[in-house]
Scaffold this motif. Structure first.
Motif, mmCIF file in Angstrom:
data_model
loop_
_atom_site.group_PDB
_atom_site.id
_atom_site.type_symbol
_atom_site.label_atom_id
_atom_site.label_comp_id
_atom_site.label_asym_id
_atom_site.label_seq_id
_atom_site.Cartn_x
_atom_site.Cartn_y
_atom_site.Cartn_z
ATOM 1 N N GLU A 4 0.827 -1.205 0.000
ATOM 2 C CA GLU A 4 0.000 0.000 0.000
ATOM 3 C C GLU A 4 0.861 1.255 0.000
ATOM 4 O OE1 GLU A 4 -3.045 2.015 3.092
ATOM 5 O OE2 GLU A 4 -3.322 -0.123 2.763
ATOM 6 N N GLU A 5 1.914 1.253 0.762
ATOM 7 C CA GLU A 5 2.805 2.415 0.795
ATOM 8 C C GLU A 5 3.520 2.591 -0.549
ATOM 9 O OE1 GLU A 5 5.265 1.559 4.136
ATOM 10 O OE2 GLU A 5 3.976 2.688 5.497
ATOM 11 N N ARG A 6 3.903 1.504 -1.164
ATOM 12 C CA ARG A 6 4.558 1.579 -2.485
ATOM 13 C C ARG A 6 3.598 2.105 -3.540
ATOM 14 N NH1 ARG A 6 7.296 -4.128 -2.935
ATOM 15 N NH2 ARG A 6 6.489 -4.392 -0.878
ATOM 16 N N ASP A 7 2.340 1.738 -3.473
ATOM 17 C CA ASP A 7 1.352 2.212 -4.428
ATOM 18 C C ASP A 7 1.111 3.714 -4.272
ATOM 19 O OD1 ASP A 7 1.069 -0.295 -5.479
ATOM 20 O OD2 ASP A 7 -0.785 -0.768 -4.371
ATOM 21 N N ARG A 8 1.236 4.230 -3.037
ATOM 22 C CA ARG A 8 1.014 5.643 -2.794
ATOM 23 C C ARG A 8 2.249 6.486 -3.087
ATOM 24 N NH1 ARG A 8 -0.926 6.231 3.114
ATOM 25 N NH2 ARG A 8 0.491 4.541 3.315
ATOM 26 N N PHE A 9 3.363 5.852 -3.353
ATOM 27 C CA PHE A 9 4.604 6.601 -3.605
ATOM 28 C C PHE A 9 4.461 7.415 -4.885
ATOM 29 C CE2 PHE A 9 8.812 7.061 -5.501
ATOM 30 C CZ PHE A 9 9.458 7.723 -4.480
ATOM 31 N N GLU A 10 4.670 8.691 -4.780
ATOM 32 C CA GLU A 10 4.579 9.578 -5.927
ATOM 33 C C GLU A 10 5.900 10.311 -6.088
ATOM 34 O OE1 GLU A 10 1.313 12.260 -6.077
ATOM 35 O OE2 GLU A 10 -0.071 10.780 -5.257
ATOM 36 N N ILE A 11 6.211 10.561 -7.329
ATOM 37 C CA ILE A 11 7.411 11.353 -7.614
ATOM 38 C C ILE A 11 7.034 12.810 -7.374
ATOM 39 C CG2 ILE A 11 9.019 12.061 -9.416
ATOM 40 C CD1 ILE A 11 8.589 9.316 -10.680
ATOM 41 N N PRO A 12 7.824 13.500 -6.596
ATOM 42 C CA PRO A 12 7.505 14.910 -6.328
ATOM 43 C C PRO A 12 7.489 15.717 -7.632
ATOM 44 C CG PRO A 12 9.182 14.124 -4.814
ATOM 45 C CD PRO A 12 8.970 13.045 -5.832
ATOM 46 N N LYS A 13 6.611 16.717 -7.673
ATOM 47 C CA LYS A 13 6.467 17.542 -8.868
ATOM 48 C C LYS A 13 7.784 18.207 -9.252
ATOM 49 C CE LYS A 13 1.605 18.629 -8.319
ATOM 50 N NZ LYS A 13 0.611 19.664 -8.129
ATOM 51 N N GLU A 14 8.548 18.632 -8.290
ATOM 52 C CA GLU A 14 9.822 19.291 -8.574
ATOM 53 C C GLU A 14 10.787 18.331 -9.274
ATOM 54 O OE1 GLU A 14 8.500 19.194 -5.422
ATOM 55 O OE2 GLU A 14 7.689 21.220 -5.408
ATOM 56 N N VAL A 15 10.831 17.105 -8.809
ATOM 57 C CA VAL A 15 11.710 16.103 -9.415
ATOM 58 C C VAL A 15 11.237 15.799 -10.826
ATOM 59 C CG1 VAL A 15 12.527 13.716 -9.258
ATOM 60 C CG2 VAL A 15 12.380 15.130 -7.193
ATOM 61 N N ARG A 16 9.913 15.669 -10.987
ATOM 62 C CA ARG A 16 9.347 15.407 -12.310
ATOM 63 C C ARG A 16 9.677 16.574 -13.257
ATOM 64 N NH1 ARG A 16 5.117 11.734 -13.543
ATOM 65 N NH2 ARG A 16 4.884 11.478 -11.310
ATOM 66 N N SER A 17 9.529 17.797 -12.783
ATOM 67 C CA SER A 17 9.832 18.982 -13.601
ATOM 68 C C SER A 17 11.305 19.025 -13.988
ATOM 69 C CB SER A 17 9.481 20.267 -12.845
ATOM 70 O OG SER A 17 8.099 20.370 -12.668
ATOM 71 N N MET A 18 12.173 18.697 -13.029
ATOM 72 C CA MET A 18 13.609 18.674 -13.321
ATOM 73 C C MET A 18 13.930 17.607 -14.362
ATOM 74 S SD MET A 18 15.378 19.357 -9.580
ATOM 75 C CE MET A 18 16.668 18.269 -9.965
ATOM 76 N N ALA A 19 13.305 16.459 -14.241
ATOM 77 C CA ALA A 19 13.540 15.380 -15.197
ATOM 78 C C ALA A 19 13.058 15.783 -16.586
ATOM 79 C CB ALA A 19 12.848 14.100 -14.734
ATOM 80 N N GLU A 20 11.872 16.383 -16.657
ATOM 81 C CA GLU A 20 11.356 16.820 -17.943
ATOM 82 C C GLU A 20 12.259 17.884 -18.565
ATOM 83 O OE1 GLU A 20 7.296 18.025 -17.365
ATOM 84 O OE2 GLU A 20 6.609 15.971 -17.062
ATOM 85 N N ALA A 21 12.714 18.827 -17.729
ATOM 86 C CA ALA A 21 13.616 19.869 -18.229
ATOM 87 C C ALA A 21 14.916 19.239 -18.728
ATOM 88 C CB ALA A 21 13.896 20.900 -17.140
ATOM 89 N N GLY A 22 15.419 18.249 -18.019
ATOM 90 C CA GLY A 22 16.638 17.554 -18.436
ATOM 91 C C GLY A 22 16.445 16.837 -19.760
ATOM 92 N N PHE A 23 15.287 16.173 -19.911
ATOM 93 C CA PHE A 23 15.002 15.498 -21.180
ATOM 94 C C PHE A 23 14.874 16.502 -22.323
ATOM 95 C CE2 PHE A 23 13.282 11.896 -18.524
ATOM 96 C CZ PHE A 23 14.259 11.000 -18.893
#
Length: 127
Positions: A4-23
């Protein structure tokens, strides 16, 4: 950590934004590199074509000069065969040497001009 905890794990928006910017940066860098490589290949192809054309011109002139020089040598030999005495031989020889020295100087100058032009064509920036 349970399921249940693994299913609720979300990537923080900041990390997602950094990854998208990097891509996005990686994609732009790759596209820029690809564009530069294509331009370089086109430039090399253009310069190769210019070099081939100039080499063809130089070869053509060299063959033409060789033909003229062989004809001059054959004419010289024929004149020697028809010489009547040593004075005639010396005159024919002197005329031949003088005309060939002049021809060689003109040919060297002409080839030098063609080679110089070829070097300029290959090294000039593409406009």
């Amino acid at each position: 950590m349970d399921q249940e905890e693994r299913d609720r794990f979300e990537i923080p928006k900041e990390v997602r934004s950094m990854a998208e910017a990097g891509f996005d940066q990686a994609r732009k860098a790759f596209e820029h590199m690809l564009s530069s490589a294509q331009q370089t290949a086109a430039t090399i192809e253009d310069r190769g074509a210019a070099a081939r054309a100039n080499a063809k011109e130089i070869t053509g002139r060299a063959v033409s000069f060789a033909e003229r020089n062989v004809h001059a040598a054959l004419d010289y030999a024929q004149q020697l065969v028809h010489a009547k005495d040593l004075g005639d031989v010396m005159r024919v020889h002197s005329e031949y040497v003088q005309s060939q020295m002049k021809a060689f100087a003109e040919q060297a100058s002409e080839i030098g001009q063609v080679v110089s032009k070829a070097a300029q064509d290959v090294t000039k920036p593409k406009s």
